[in-house]
Design an enzyme around this catalytic site. Structure first.
Site, mmCIF file in Angstrom:
data_model
loop_
_atom_site.group_PDB
_atom_site.id
_atom_site.type_symbol
_atom_site.label_atom_id
_atom_site.label_comp_id
_atom_site.label_asym_id
_atom_site.label_seq_id
_atom_site.Cartn_x
_atom_site.Cartn_y
_atom_site.Cartn_z
ATOM 1 N N SER A 176 -40.411 22.108 -46.783
ATOM 2 C CA SER A 176 -39.707 22.082 -45.863
ATOM 3 C C SER A 176 -40.359 21.421 -45.390
ATOM 4 O O SER A 176 -41.273 21.214 -44.780
ATOM 5 C CB SER A 176 -39.921 24.282 -45.034
ATOM 6 O OG SER A 176 -37.869 24.607 -44.993
ATOM 7 N N SER B 290 -38.955 27.598 -53.066
ATOM 8 C CA SER B 290 -39.285 26.929 -51.168
ATOM 9 C C SER B 290 -40.687 26.849 -50.467
ATOM 10 O O SER B 290 -41.109 28.659 -50.802
ATOM 11 C CB SER B 290 -38.263 27.526 -50.726
ATOM 12 O OG SER B 290 -37.887 26.783 -49.246
ATOM 13 N N GLU C 219 -35.786 40.930 -47.562
ATOM 14 C CA GLU C 219 -34.125 41.141 -46.921
ATOM 15 C C GLU C 219 -34.060 40.033 -48.512
ATOM 16 O O GLU C 219 -34.582 39.011 -48.555
ATOM 17 C CB GLU C 219 -33.824 39.826 -46.366
ATOM 18 C CG GLU C 219 -34.221 40.469 -44.663
ATOM 19 C CD GLU C 219 -33.557 40.605 -43.731
ATOM 20 O OE1 GLU C 219 -33.729 41.644 -42.555
ATOM 21 O OE2 GLU C 219 -33.046 38.580 -43.197
ATOM 22 N N ASN D 26 -30.407 28.098 -36.848
ATOM 23 C CA ASN D 26 -29.511 29.406 -36.656
ATOM 24 C C ASN D 26 -30.348 30.408 -36.415
ATOM 25 O O ASN D 26 -31.154 31.242 -36.829
ATOM 26 C CB ASN D 26 -28.946 30.424 -38.028
ATOM 27 C CG ASN D 26 -28.234 31.739 -37.747
ATOM 28 O OD1 ASN D 26 -27.774 31.511 -36.842
ATOM 29 N ND2 ASN D 26 -27.787 32.470 -38.983
ATOM 30 N N CYS E 173 -38.580 31.133 -36.615
ATOM 31 C CA CYS E 173 -38.586 31.490 -37.620
ATOM 32 C C CYS E 173 -38.558 33.518 -37.552
ATOM 33 O O CYS E 173 -39.976 33.405 -36.449
ATOM 34 C CB CYS E 173 -39.256 31.625 -38.715
ATOM 35 S SG CYS E 173 -38.668 32.278 -40.439
ATOM 36 N N CYS F 156 -30.818 34.575 -52.733
ATOM 37 C CA CYS F 156 -31.869 33.891 -51.990
ATOM 38 C C CYS F 156 -32.580 35.374 -51.663
ATOM 39 O O CYS F 156 -32.717 36.729 -50.837
ATOM 40 C CB CYS F 156 -31.985 33.396 -50.437
ATOM 41 S SG CYS F 156 -32.936 33.749 -49.880
ATOM 42 N N GLY G 94 -41.061 35.070 -46.368
ATOM 43 C CA GLY G 94 -42.070 35.113 -46.850
ATOM 44 C C GLY G 94 -42.603 33.718 -47.157
ATOM 45 O O GLY G 94 -41.859 32.836 -47.373
ATOM 46 N N GLU G 95 -43.593 33.077 -47.447
ATOM 47 C CA GLU G 95 -44.432 31.958 -48.397
ATOM 48 C C GLU G 95 -44.377 32.192 -49.434
ATOM 49 O O GLU G 95 -45.051 32.923 -49.360
ATOM 50 C CB GLU G 95 -44.911 31.726 -46.896
ATOM 51 C CG GLU G 95 -45.860 30.559 -48.251
ATOM 52 C CD GLU G 95 -45.166 29.167 -48.632
ATOM 53 O OE1 GLU G 95 -44.735 28.013 -47.555
ATOM 54 O OE2 GLU G 95 -45.149 29.032 -49.920
ATOM 55 N N CYS H 8 -44.643 37.486 -42.803
ATOM 56 C CA CYS H 8 -44.758 36.093 -43.303
ATOM 57 C C CYS H 8 -45.735 36.048 -42.228
ATOM 58 O O CYS H 8 -45.876 36.513 -40.616
ATOM 59 C CB CYS H 8 -43.458 35.166 -43.166
ATOM 60 S SG CYS H 8 -44.637 33.827 -43.721
ATOM 61 N N CYS I 229 -33.564 33.754 -43.260
ATOM 62 C CA CYS I 229 -34.091 34.284 -43.575
ATOM 63 C C CYS I 229 -35.360 35.359 -42.244
ATOM 64 O O CYS I 229 -35.835 35.672 -40.923
ATOM 65 C CB CYS I 229 -35.582 33.686 -43.744
ATOM 66 S SG CYS I 229 -36.880 33.731 -43.576
ATOM 67 N N CYS J 66 -43.879 30.162 -38.251
ATOM 68 C CA CYS J 66 -43.383 28.679 -37.832
ATOM 69 C C CYS J 66 -42.742 29.554 -36.493
ATOM 70 O O CYS J 66 -42.211 30.203 -36.436
ATOM 71 C CB CYS J 66 -42.573 28.699 -39.085
ATOM 72 S SG CYS J 66 -43.327 28.258 -40.366
HETATM 73 S S1 SF4 Z 1 -40.927 32.255 -43.798
HETATM 74 FE FE1 SF4 Z 1 -40.551 30.234 -44.078
HETATM 75 S S2 SF4 Z 1 -39.685 29.157 -42.101
HETATM 76 FE FE2 SF4 Z 1 -40.853 31.847 -42.103
HETATM 77 S S3 SF4 Z 1 -42.406 31.612 -40.769
HETATM 78 FE FE3 SF4 Z 1 -43.137 32.511 -42.752
HETATM 79 S S4 SF4 Z 1 -43.417 29.596 -44.271
HETATM 80 FE FE4 SF4 Z 1 -42.041 30.521 -42.108
#
Ligand code: SF4
Length: 344
Positions: free
Chosen positions: A214, A191, A92, A290, A119, A105, A159-160, A112, A331, A116
């Protein structure tokens, strides 16, 4: 199939052209054709000599990507682009309108692995890393959706980014190349949830992209419950790496702090966070959570008090308004929801 030419940085393309006995300077014309003219085939590269176009055709490919589905928020004009990359990998991008500016973004991975707990992308797990061509394709689609130039770019979608750093680095190089999109690295922000070795690498990399971290919670036990990566890279090590990054780069960092109503927004939480970051040149963004399926609590009185406490402690602090609540703009929310529906 031959490899996708759009996965190469200009330096890599120059090296490949040299190895093929061609002049490396043709790489600039290829980049201009791909990224300024939007050439979707080698035949369409009017700037490139015909003989070289035939050679490129034999060596590389430019497979078309499916056009993203686009949703527009009736609430604030936020645009969400939902991609399905080869193999059905969802990703996305979001175009966010601000005061006289538009930012985009981008996703760095499909899904991912970080997991988290708050998320939607984390719930999906990792589908796969995105390739440089898939990251730059998101930028090109965001430009079209925006209908004009973008003011800034953040790698804060699915994603990270630091767990797909080689490909993200290449995409930064391609996006900022003066022969192509020529988007300034200084207007890009990457980020991370805190991959310490890459924060340290970024400090000495020569890249000019900005860093956002974060924090999520300043209490390590609470953070550990929300961010499983805390077990591998504890907050204290992250903050040490950020402090070194700021010193080495002479730069500030952005701290992102998601406000969970009644969970991490007390006066004690604010005090803990202030002690952690107040000696670091930074800007703190408070983001009301959110949740998938929303609506979130929005900007609560507690969130406002938290902001006041941080400002009183000397930290430049902004409280962000939720964007695109009607189109699941946070996200990974939409892709996760669709995968959930597909699984029944
Ligand atoms: S996208 Fe970011 S907030 Fe979501 S699980 Fe991955 S590292 Fe965590």
């Amino acid at each position: 199939m031959n490899s996708d030419i759009r996965d190469l940085t200009r330096a890599e393309l120059e090296a490949r052209l040299s190895a093929l006995g061609e002049k490396p300077l043709h790489a600039a014309a290829v980049f201009a054709s791909l990224y300024k003219d939007g050439a979707g085939s080698f035949a369409a590269m009017a700037r490139v000599p015909a003989r070289l176009r035939r050679l490129l055709e034999r060596e590389f490919s430019i497979p078309p990507f499916k056009s993203p589905e686009t949703l527009v928020s009736a609430a604030d004009g936020t645009r969400k682009l939902l991609f399905s990359f080869p193999g059905g990998a969802p990703a996305e991008s979001v175009v966010l309108p601000g005061k006289g500016r538009l930012s985009a973004c981008l996703s760095s991975q499909s899904g991912c692995a970080c997991g988290c707990s708050f998320c939607a992308t984390g719930e999906m797990g990792l589908v796969r890393d995105l390739r440089p061509s898939e990251i730059t394709a998101q930028y090109a689609a965001c430009l079209r959706a925006a209908g004009g130039p973008l003011s800034s770019l953040v790698f804060m979608g699915m994603g990270e980014p630091f767990l797909n750093w080689e490909n993200v680095k290449k995409s930064v190089s391609i996006l900022s190349d003066g022969s192509g999109f020529a988007f300034s690295q200084g207007k890009m922000t990457v980020s991370t949830v805190g991959v310490v070795p890459v924060i340290r690498e970024l400090a000495s990399s020569g890249l000019k992209v900005r860093l956002a971290v974060s924090v999520v919670a300043a209490d390590e036990r609470l953070r550990g419950r929300l961010v499983p990566m805390e077990a591998r890279y504890p907050l204290k090590e992250i903050i040490d790496a950020v402090r070194d990054y700021c010193r080495a780069r002479g730069a500030q960092v952005f701290f992102e702090y998601i406000i969970f109503d009644g969970v991490n927004d007390s006066a004690e939480d604010a005090g803990r966070l202030a002690r952690l970051i107040k000696d670091i040149p930074c800007r703190l963004n408070l983001i009301p959570h959110n949740p998938p399926g929303g609506p979130g609590a929005g900007v609560t009185a507690r969130a406002k008090s938290f902001q006041k406490a941080m400002i009183a402690a000397g930290v430049r602090t902004y409280l962000r308004l939720e964007k695109g609540p009607d189109i699941s703009a946070a996200c990974g929310q939409l892709a996760a929801r669709r995968r959930g529906s597909a699984r029944g």
